[in-house]
Write an enzyme that holds these catalytic residues in place. Structure first.
Site, PDB file in Angstrom:
ATOM      1  N   SER A  12       4.798   2.099   7.947  1.00  0.00           N
ATOM      2  CA  SER A  12       4.380   0.961   7.128  1.00  0.00           C
ATOM      3  C   SER A  12       5.527   0.474   6.256  1.00  0.00           C
ATOM      4  O   SER A  12       6.162   1.258   5.554  1.00  0.00           O
ATOM      5  CB  SER A  12       3.200   1.348   6.240  1.00  0.00           C
ATOM      6  N   HIS A  58       0.817  -1.216   0.000  1.00  0.00           N
ATOM      7  CA  HIS A  58       0.000   0.000   0.000  1.00  0.00           C
ATOM      8  C   HIS A  58       0.855   1.272   0.000  1.00  0.00           C
ATOM      9  O   HIS A  58       0.341   2.362  -0.240  1.00  0.00           O
ATOM     10  CB  HIS A  58      -0.984   0.002   1.172  1.00  0.00           C
ATOM     11  N   ASP A 102      -0.344  -7.529   1.311  1.00  0.00           N
ATOM     12  CA  ASP A 102       0.175  -6.162   1.423  1.00  0.00           C
ATOM     13  C   ASP A 102       1.708  -6.152   1.519  1.00  0.00           C
ATOM     14  O   ASP A 102       2.286  -5.352   2.246  1.00  0.00           O
ATOM     15  CB  ASP A 102      -0.437  -5.443   2.622  1.00  0.00           C
TER      16      ASP A 102
END
Length: 434
Positions: free
Chosen positions: A280, A164, A202
């Protein structure tokens, strides 16, 4: 002995001796009874004991075993002083793990958490942690950047990160056309290319080219983690590079369904390390300086609820990328539930005809027209064998299938009233958007 005891003829000298022993051991136990007898229990490490004064050495030479010393001159009565001599060498178990008995659980290479443990772990991985930035535009107008973190895991410039961060998830068009700006901890900057991305897990791979050597991080094993283990989250939150936070593992197998996430079942590591936007894709590191997870998300409005993809799962995804260029996932069309003694007992209370099983996987639902539907699976079935092996969890079924598409697998299921049925199912490739 009497010569040594005379040195403790007053209370102050005795207190100093006890304080000296306590400082060297860190273990001090003081008890008293109604008759004013006092007891002090002291354990002295060999390394500290060797550095003590001649008086201690004299006592140890004359009393090689546990010594009980009385000083009746104390105004408070008899004052027994116990010196417990530890073994000459360290406990062998301490070199492999914690001193506590953990049964069959894996041993840890670090025996304790020292003042430098977190810093040393971070120092091993830190140089390989990178900041990622991807410009985004909407109808030709730049609206911002997608920021995140990553870890260099190979000297060829392979960077592990979150999909993402580098792939369009929200309908915004990336103006970089698969290009990512990569900044290392030492200040070097590169243009990276998105090589692979798997939206389901992801996880993505970005690659950079460098004429000079690149730092790399070592991958560990997430299967060795236990709730309560210390971990370090590293990354670039809000583009603040070289940020390190520490915490513990809260859960080692948090199900995606527990978080309200749809699609195929996934498992995450839950930690209380502080992470924010930009973390992330950054690494979750154990105290040995090994990457054990990829930080992926947090629960908004809550403190200490953060999640990472286990590195064992990531390693399998990377292998799929190398072998197939994508992640190949077999699909059966079954909704599955792990059984345990409590669930089995509850189901038998509701329905006495529920099969007598101690372990297995319950099938609450079968998708119409799916491979499992065509094979004859029914809601309420309990799968006890798959691929010729006894099973007790969904993970075991997934591991047995691997990436085998179109290959028949034999399954043994238990039905109401202990009816046993043998079925054969041929998995299809799952839709990546499921």
């Amino acid at each position: 002995m009497m010569h040594f005891l005379r040195k403790f003829s007053n209370k102050t000298s005795l207190i100093r001796a006890v304080a000296l022993a306590t400082a060297g051991s860190g273990i001090f136990c003081f008890t008293s009874s109604s008759d004013y007898n006092k007891s002090v229990l002291v354990s002295i490490p060999a390394s500290f004991r060797d550095s003590l004064t001649w008086a201690w050495r004299t006592m140890e030479e004359k009393n090689p075993c546990t010594a009980l010393i009385h000083s009746n001159n104390s105004p408070y009565g008899v004052l027994p002083l116990f010196f417990s001599r530890p073994d000459a060498g360290p406990d062998p178990s301490m070199s492999k793990g914690y001193g506590l008995d953990a049964g069959d659980s894996p041993k840890h290479s670090c025996s304790c958490l020292g003042r430098d443990t977190i810093a040393n772990a971070a120092a091993k991985v830190g140089p390989a942690v990178v900041n990622l930035s991807v410009p985004q535009s909407f109808h030709g107008m730049t609206v911002g950047k997608s920021i995140g973190s990553g870890t260099i895991i190979d000297e060829d410039g392979t960077i592990l990160t979150c999909a993402h961060v580098v792939v369009d998830f929200q309908g915004l068009r990336s103006s970089s056309k698969g290009k990512v700006e990569v900044t290392l901890q030492d200040g070097r900057s590169f243009e990276g290319t998105v090589v692979n991305a798997d939206l389901h897990s992801d996880i993505a791979i970005v690659r950079i080219k460098s004429k000079t050597p690149l730092p790399t991080a070592k991958l560990g094993s997430s299967s060795k983690l236990r709730p309560g283990d210390w971990v370090v989250a590293m990354g670039c939150p809000l583009t603040l590079q070289n940020t390190i936070t520490a915490g513990i593992v809260s859960c080692v197998d948090r199900k995606s369904s527990d978080l309200g996430l749809g699609g195929m079942q996934r498992e995450y590591l839950q930690t209380d390390c502080a992470i924010n936007q930009g973390n992330s894709g950054g690494p979750l590191v154990n105290v040995d300086g090994e990457v054990v997870g990829v930080n992926i998300m947090k629960v908004l409005g809550a403190d200490g609820l953060n999640f990472a993809v286990p590195i064992d799962s990531v390693s399998k995804i990377v292998e799929h990328f190398k072998k197939n260029g994508r992640v190949v996932r077999p699909w059966l069309g079954l909704k599955m539930l792990d059984l345990n003694d409590m669930i089995v007992a509850h189901l038998k209370e509701r329905n006495a005809s529920f099969p007598d099983v101690s372990r297995g996987v319950l099938i609450p639902m079968v998708s119409p027209g799916s491979p499992a539907d065509r094979a004859g699976f029914r809601p309420g079935d309990v799968v006890v064998e798959f691929g010729g092996r006894p099973i007790g969890s969904i993970k075991e079924v997934i591991d047995i299938m691997g990436d085998k598409i179109g290959k028949p697998f034999k399954a043994v299921v238990k039905r109401a009233n202990n009816i046993t049925v043998n079925l054969t199912v041929i998995p299809e490739e799952a839709n990546p958007d499921m």
